[in-house]
Scaffold this motif. Structure first.
Motif, mmCIF file in Angstrom:
data_model
loop_
_atom_site.group_PDB
_atom_site.id
_atom_site.type_symbol
_atom_site.label_atom_id
_atom_site.label_comp_id
_atom_site.label_asym_id
_atom_site.label_seq_id
_atom_site.Cartn_x
_atom_site.Cartn_y
_atom_site.Cartn_z
ATOM 1 N N PHE A 159 53.386 8.994 22.914
ATOM 2 C CA PHE A 159 54.269 8.858 22.201
ATOM 3 C C PHE A 159 55.437 9.964 22.691
ATOM 4 O O PHE A 159 55.017 11.921 22.411
ATOM 5 N N GLU A 160 56.601 9.552 22.425
ATOM 6 C CA GLU A 160 57.616 10.179 22.621
ATOM 7 C C GLU A 160 57.339 11.223 24.415
ATOM 8 O O GLU A 160 57.912 12.086 24.837
ATOM 9 N N HIS A 170 66.923 5.567 10.573
ATOM 10 C CA HIS A 170 67.383 7.076 11.803
ATOM 11 C C HIS A 170 67.239 6.218 13.054
ATOM 12 O O HIS A 170 67.170 5.282 13.416
ATOM 13 N N GLU A 209 66.705 6.793 16.467
ATOM 14 C CA GLU A 209 65.708 6.923 17.340
ATOM 15 C C GLU A 209 65.457 5.893 17.707
ATOM 16 O O GLU A 209 65.377 4.543 17.283
ATOM 17 N N ASP A 261 62.916 4.948 19.082
ATOM 18 C CA ASP A 261 61.197 3.811 18.592
ATOM 19 C C ASP A 261 61.833 3.420 17.256
ATOM 20 O O ASP A 261 60.480 2.694 16.901
ATOM 21 N N HIS A 262 62.532 3.523 16.973
ATOM 22 C CA HIS A 262 63.248 2.369 15.416
ATOM 23 C C HIS A 262 64.356 1.503 15.660
ATOM 24 O O HIS A 262 64.437 1.276 14.615
ATOM 25 N N HIS A 280 63.579 13.085 11.266
ATOM 26 C CA HIS A 280 63.591 14.254 12.099
ATOM 27 C C HIS A 280 64.854 14.712 12.952
ATOM 28 O O HIS A 280 64.864 15.311 13.345
ATOM 29 N N ASP A 315 60.544 8.767 9.339
ATOM 30 C CA ASP A 315 59.890 9.480 10.215
ATOM 31 C C ASP A 315 58.826 10.623 8.851
ATOM 32 O O ASP A 315 57.711 9.954 9.205
ATOM 33 N N TYR A 366 50.855 14.177 13.463
ATOM 34 C CA TYR A 366 52.146 13.554 13.144
ATOM 35 C C TYR A 366 53.277 14.807 12.843
ATOM 36 O O TYR A 366 54.178 15.042 13.596
ATOM 37 N N HIS A 387 56.369 4.721 10.568
ATOM 38 C CA HIS A 387 54.842 4.667 11.183
ATOM 39 C C HIS A 387 53.758 4.944 10.662
ATOM 40 O O HIS A 387 54.201 5.671 9.759
#
Ligand code: FEO
Length: 401
Positions: free
Chosen positions: A24-25, A80, A82, A84-85, A148, A167, A197, A228
């Motif tokens: 992840f990331e 957010h 980022e 991933d979203h 984050h 997050d 996490y 998540h």
């Protein structure tokens, strides 16, 4: 085929999981996969709460179409930016050109960094405490900078008492059918990955998490919907309690973590002896990790959990052995505070890593070095046993046994 789930009578889960992801990331192993959560509030107005990672695009578009059931999309709340979203934001806007995007001011500039669509004409910029009425729901926006990224906000559904937490309160791990924490043994099976996490993703930003917890303490929260992991409705109190500990760098338990690396086994032999002697003195729940083998994200999570840490490694190229240096970097960059340390150094001809480790640890607030006197020259010698016994006694005293 769509795979949508009802969270409440008019909130629909649109998210999906990736069990093929290695890192992840590009940073964190996810042995149980990863979920990307997104929600549709189907009120008089329709509101999409974030999108998902691009790996789930096909599933997400099917889910969104099915959930909308022919209705238009009125709002997207971007909590957010980022990817991933928000990887699918541009495509959703293309498919729903009249949609308004509700977000913080910082999010607008970030959207411009990632995408080329016209955000200015469709953005509704919200500030702390501002609300959006959609019919039966009223959404209140709460800024959560650095939890984050700097643009993050969370959203509280005032009428339904639901916190869409971005997050925060997320976890590594895929969704395996069960959506809610009360459908699994959350504390036994999910808390460790929630801790890993938190500590790795937002562990550095304890102060900012504390600010969010303060705001959250003024809310009546019946359900947490993170971006998540599982939705939380049974363990909200326990989870908040853990967040309070993690974000104030308070040990969860008094126990000792032994993190070591060893080239030919001399250092490993010494820490095995130390661990045995600690156990003989009544120390329980000792955790040991070879940092050359275990990914630092797991050892970091344990470091947030414990009170006392033994670091043992060898001098290498006149510095710290690389895997231990990496772990130390992880500790320092995640700002772990208020821990007690024992440092054990090895070095076959010019041992100096102990001093270098001490210098790194002293950058962390609240660091206490209990002992750094043991210096192994290749292998521990019988005449050094009293030194080990002395460290054992020091740790026993520190643990209050
Ligand atoms: Fe899950 Fe900070 O993105």
């Amino acid at each position: 085929m769509h795979n949508i789930r009802k969270i409440t009578d008019d909130i629909i889960y649109l998210g999906c999981s990736d069990r093929r992801l290695a890192l992840f990331e590009s940073a964190y192993p996810v042995k149980d996969g990863m979920s990307y959560n997104s929600y549709l509030i189907k009120d008089d107005k329709t509101v999409l709460m974030d999108t998902v990672d691009k790996v789930c695009a096909e599933q997400f578009y099917e889910n969104l179409d099915e959930a909308l059931g022919g209705k238009g999309l009125d709002y997207i709340v971007v909590q957010h930016m980022e990817p991933d979203h928000c990887a699918l934001l541009q495509e959703v806007v293309k498919n729903h050109p009249n949609v308004k995007i509700v977000c913080s001011q910082k999010t607008v500039s970030m959207i411009k960094q990632f995408f080329t669509f016209d955000i200015d004409s469709r953005s509704i910029v919200v500030k702390e405490g501002e609300t959006l009425k959609t019919g039966r729901h009223e959404l209140k926006f709460i800024m959560a900078p650095m939890v984050h990224w700097p643009e993050v906000m969370v959203t509280y559904d005032i009428k339904k008492k639901i916190l869409f937490s971005a997050d925060a309160f997320g976890s590594f791990g895929a969704i395996n059918g069960n959506l809610f924490d009360d459908e699994v043994n959350w504390e036994r099976d999910y808390l460790d990955e929630a801790r890993r996490y938190y500590t790795n993703i937002v562990g550095k930003y304890g102060l900012q998490v504390q600010m969010l917890l303060k705001k959250a303490s003024e809310l009546d929260i019946k359900l947490i919907c993170p971006l998540h992991g599982l939705m939380i409705r049974k363990n909200t109190g326990l989870f908040v309690e853990k967040y309070d500990k993690w974000s104030t760098y308070t040990p969860e338990e008094k126990f000792v973590l032994i993190a070591y690396s060893s080239v030919y086994g001399g250092t490993e032999n010494a820490v095995n002896l130390l661990a045995s002697k600690l156990a003989d003195k009544g120390v329980r729940n000792i955790k040991m990790y070879d940092v050359s083998i275990t990914h630092p994200s797991f050892v970091l999570a344990e470091a947030f959990r414990c009170s006392d840490i033994v670091l043992a490694t060898t001098t290498y190229n006149a510095g710290i052995f690389e895997s231990m240096e990496t772990f130390l970097h992880t500790l320092v960059s995640h700002n772990l505070q208020n821990r007690k340390y024992v440092i054990i150094q090895n070095g076959s001809w010019a041992p100096n890593c102990g001093t270098l480790i001490r210098e790194k640890l002293e950058k962390l607030k609240g660091t206490e070095i209990l002992d750094d006197s043991i210096c192994i020259k290749s292998t521990l010698k019988p005449e050094q046993i009293p030194e080990v016994d002395n460290v054992v006694n020091t740790i026993v005293k520190s643990l209050g046994i």
